[in-house]
Scaffold this motif. Structure first.
Motif, PDB file in Angstrom:
ATOM      1  N   LEU A   1       0.837  -1.195   0.000  1.00 33.42           N
ATOM      2  CA  LEU A   1       0.000   0.000   0.000  1.00 33.42           C
ATOM      3  C   LEU A   1       0.873   1.246   0.000  1.00 33.42           C
ATOM      4  CD1 LEU A   1      -2.768  -0.898   2.607  1.00 33.42           C
ATOM      5  CD2 LEU A   1      -3.207  -0.116   0.298  1.00 33.42           C
ATOM      6  N   PHE A   2       0.563   2.182  -0.875  1.00 32.51           N
ATOM      7  CA  PHE A   2       1.252   3.480  -0.860  1.00 32.51           C
ATOM      8  C   PHE A   2       0.182   4.552  -0.728  1.00 32.51           C
ATOM      9  CE2 PHE A   2       3.292   7.309  -2.038  1.00 32.51           C
ATOM     10  CZ  PHE A   2       4.668   7.138  -1.914  1.00 32.51           C
ATOM     11  N   TYR A   3       0.220   5.274   0.405  1.00 33.94           N
ATOM     12  CA  TYR A   3      -0.739   6.349   0.645  1.00 33.94           C
ATOM     13  C   TYR A   3      -0.158   7.677   0.161  1.00 33.94           C
ATOM     14  CZ  TYR A   3      -3.173   3.081   3.739  1.00 33.94           C
ATOM     15  OH  TYR A   3      -3.847   2.001   4.249  1.00 33.94           O
ATOM     16  N   LYS A   4      -0.861   8.308  -0.761  1.00 33.11           N
ATOM     17  CA  LYS A   4      -0.443   9.624  -1.265  1.00 33.11           C
ATOM     18  C   LYS A   4      -0.450  10.644  -0.127  1.00 33.11           C
ATOM     19  CE  LYS A   4      -3.563  12.234  -3.207  1.00 33.11           C
ATOM     20  NZ  LYS A   4      -3.642  13.577  -2.656  1.00 33.11           N
ATOM     21  N   ASN A   5       0.629  11.447  -0.040  1.00 31.16           N
ATOM     22  CA  ASN A   5       0.718  12.471   1.004  1.00 31.16           C
ATOM     23  C   ASN A   5       0.405  13.867   0.489  1.00 31.16           C
ATOM     24  OD1 ASN A   5       1.375  11.506   3.642  1.00 31.16           O
ATOM     25  ND2 ASN A   5       3.279  10.712   2.777  1.00 31.16           N
ATOM     26  N   SER A   6       0.957  14.202  -0.658  1.00 31.92           N
ATOM     27  CA  SER A   6       0.817  15.565  -1.190  1.00 31.92           C
ATOM     28  C   SER A   6      -0.565  15.782  -1.806  1.00 31.92           C
ATOM     29  CB  SER A   6       1.902  15.819  -2.246  1.00 31.92           C
ATOM     30  OG  SER A   6       1.703  17.063  -2.868  1.00 31.92           O
ATOM     31  N   GLU A   7      -1.128  16.977  -1.574  1.00 32.82           N
ATOM     32  CA  GLU A   7      -2.411  17.320  -2.191  1.00 32.82           C
ATOM     33  C   GLU A   7      -2.267  17.345  -3.714  1.00 32.82           C
ATOM     34  OE1 GLU A   7      -5.617  18.065  -0.961  1.00 32.82           O
ATOM     35  OE2 GLU A   7      -4.779  17.090   0.803  1.00 32.82           O
ATOM     36  N   LEU A   8      -1.156  17.922  -4.177  1.00 33.21           N
ATOM     37  CA  LEU A   8      -0.866  17.997  -5.608  1.00 33.21           C
ATOM     38  C   LEU A   8       0.062  16.853  -6.001  1.00 33.21           C
ATOM     39  CD1 LEU A   8       0.009  21.801  -5.969  1.00 33.21           C
ATOM     40  CD2 LEU A   8      -2.116  20.699  -6.633  1.00 33.21           C
ATOM     41  N   PRO A   9      -0.012  16.381  -7.241  1.00 30.61           N
ATOM     42  CA  PRO A   9       0.975  15.394  -7.695  1.00 30.61           C
ATOM     43  C   PRO A   9       2.324  16.093  -7.936  1.00 30.61           C
ATOM     44  CG  PRO A   9      -0.572  15.920  -9.465  1.00 30.61           C
ATOM     45  CD  PRO A   9      -1.021  16.683  -8.271  1.00 30.61           C
ATOM     46  N   ILE A  10       3.274  15.839  -7.077  1.00 30.07           N
ATOM     47  CA  ILE A  10       4.576  16.526  -7.159  1.00 30.07           C
ATOM     48  C   ILE A  10       5.693  15.542  -7.515  1.00 30.07           C
ATOM     49  CG2 ILE A  10       3.948  18.409  -5.585  1.00 30.07           C
ATOM     50  CD1 ILE A  10       5.471  16.888  -3.354  1.00 30.07           C
ATOM     51  N   LEU A  11       6.757  16.071  -8.128  1.00 28.75           N
ATOM     52  CA  LEU A  11       7.853  15.227  -8.615  1.00 28.75           C
ATOM     53  C   LEU A  11       8.492  14.407  -7.501  1.00 28.75           C
ATOM     54  CD1 LEU A  11       9.737  14.345 -10.904  1.00 28.75           C
ATOM     55  CD2 LEU A  11      11.117  16.385 -10.457  1.00 28.75           C
ATOM     56  N   GLU A  12       8.696  15.021  -6.336  1.00 31.18           N
ATOM     57  CA  GLU A  12       9.383  14.329  -5.232  1.00 31.18           C
ATOM     58  C   GLU A  12       8.627  13.066  -4.804  1.00 31.18           C
ATOM     59  OE1 GLU A  12      10.527  18.556  -5.381  1.00 31.18           O
ATOM     60  OE2 GLU A  12       8.588  17.540  -5.341  1.00 31.18           O
ATOM     61  N   GLU A  13       7.307  13.171  -4.667  1.00 35.29           N
ATOM     62  CA  GLU A  13       6.532  11.996  -4.261  1.00 35.29           C
ATOM     63  C   GLU A  13       6.435  10.987  -5.405  1.00 35.29           C
ATOM     64  OE1 GLU A  13       3.001  11.198  -1.250  1.00 35.29           O
ATOM     65  OE2 GLU A  13       2.352  12.525  -2.876  1.00 35.29           O
ATOM     66  N   LEU A  14       6.365  11.477  -6.624  1.00 33.70           N
ATOM     67  CA  LEU A  14       6.343  10.587  -7.788  1.00 33.70           C
ATOM     68  C   LEU A  14       7.582   9.695  -7.805  1.00 33.70           C
ATOM     69  CD1 LEU A  14       5.246   9.660 -10.596  1.00 33.70           C
ATOM     70  CD2 LEU A  14       6.590  11.534 -11.584  1.00 33.70           C
TER      71      LEU A  14
END
Length: 365
Positions: free
Chosen positions: A49-62
């Motif tokens: 499971l990977f829970y998205k943290n950022s409200e926006l899709p950002i390069l660092e989380e990608l």
């Protein structure tokens, strides 16, 4: 077009899916009821499971998502969430980590080659149509950029109305207006064609009638209708792409934390009035006046003023605030950052050529 949870169960039971990477939103995964459903459904699979943290899709989380996928080596990526979750999954399934990734994104020149594995998506909002589009959004240093490739289109998608009902009204309002805006922008886009017009028209006929009832009294019927409207709008913009309202919305999301559909709605009427007032400067292969006549017919209005009044009324009923003072947005003070954050790719699809000065005048009204 609408699916049942039984459709997902049948799909997931495929024995070739031994390892499943689930990408989801922290809140939406729980509130939609998807968490309980999938934990039971996937109990005989190896899952990550990977829970998205950022409200926006950002390069660092990608980058974190791509690394996790490559490390886990799944047979299936399952994206359950809104547009940002689905965009992350679409990009992560076709993009590799490389030293020049940032430059390739900024210059819209990533060399797409193949998908990593199978991707299935399940939207928990009705708005973006990301489950059928050939593009995906990523923010780099606060500025929005797009990936565009047929490889980005998910292999499978499931529209499950019951996963939409419990979303907060603020999210439903923003997402639903995005679907309406996409259909309207698609109809005036320079790249529109017979097929995109058909998708957009069908979408609008549904969303205009179901959007407010879905917000005020959500049930399986209007949730299903908004799912279909969103999906059709996604199919329309996958062909035609969006125009000025979308292009100008992105800095308002990144700079002022205004949700995407809400940001698209901020100056929507002003942009459409600009296009209508400049019909003689249209750079379209079709008659823009006739296209506006089609829009007026679909929305059941007589002219551009009544069109704008209807859009304003819809926004008001949906509680999508467009008073910049109430939103603490100072256009003059932030004009340079706003203009810099506008997506030029989307701006190029506008039926009337539009520049930074035009935009400044439009958003300053």
């Amino acid at each position: 077009m609408i699916n049942s949870t039984e459709d997902i169960k049948k799909f997931i039971k495929d024995k070739s899916f031994k390892k499943v990477f689930v990408l989801c939103g922290k809140k939406s995964f729980v509130t939609s009821g998807a968490e309980n459903f999938f934990k039971e459904l996937l109990n005989d699979k190896e899952i990550r499971l990977f829970y998205k943290n950022s409200e926006l899709p950002i390069l660092e989380e990608l980058i974190n998502i791509i690394n996790d996928i490559k490390k886990f080596k799944p047979d299936l990526i399952l994206a359950v969430g809104g547009g940002a979750v689905i965009d992350y999954a679409k990009i992560a399934n076709v993009v590799d980590i490389r030293d020049d990734l940032k430059n390739l994104i900024v210059n819209y020149s990533y060399p797409f080659k193949s998908k990593y594995t199978k991707l299935a998506v399940i939207p928990t909002t009705a708005g973006s149509g990301a489950e059928v589009t050939s593009n995906a959004v990523i923010y780099v240093d606060g500025i929005k950029h797009s990936f565009e490739s047929e490889l980005l289109i998910p292999d499978n998608f499931f529209l499950i109305p019951e996963f939409l009902i419990s979303a907060p009204n603020k999210i439903k309002a923003s997402a639903g207006f995005d679907a309406i805006a996409q259909a309207l922008e698609s109809l005036v886009s320079k790249k529109s064609n017979k097929q995109s017009i058909e998708y957009a028209s069908k979408s609008l006929r549904i969303s205009i009638n179901s959007y407010i009832s879905f917000l005020n009294n959500p049930n399986l019927k209007n949730a299903a209708e908004m799912s279909i409207a969103s999906n059709l709008a996604g199919k329309a913009i996958s062909i035609s792409k969006t125009t000025a309202p979308h292009a100008a919305s992105y800095p308002f999301t990144s700079l002022f934390n205004i949700s995407h559909g809400h940001a698209v709605g901020l100056f929507f009427e002003n942009f459409f009035k600009f296009n209508f007032d400049n019909l003689d400067r249209a750079e379209t292969s079709f008659n823009l006046k006739k296209r506006f006549d089609l829009i007026f017919s679909l929305i059941d209005v007589k002219n551009i003023d009544s069109f704008n009044s209807k859009i304003s009324s819809i926004k008001k009923q949906a509680k999508l605030e467009d008073n910049l003072n109430k939103l603490n947005i100072d256009i003059q003070k932030n004009s340079e950052k706003i203009i810099k954050g506008i997506n030029l790719l989307r701006l190029g699809n506008n039926p009337v050529k539009i520049n930074g000065n035009d935009i400044y005048r439009i958003i300053s009204k």
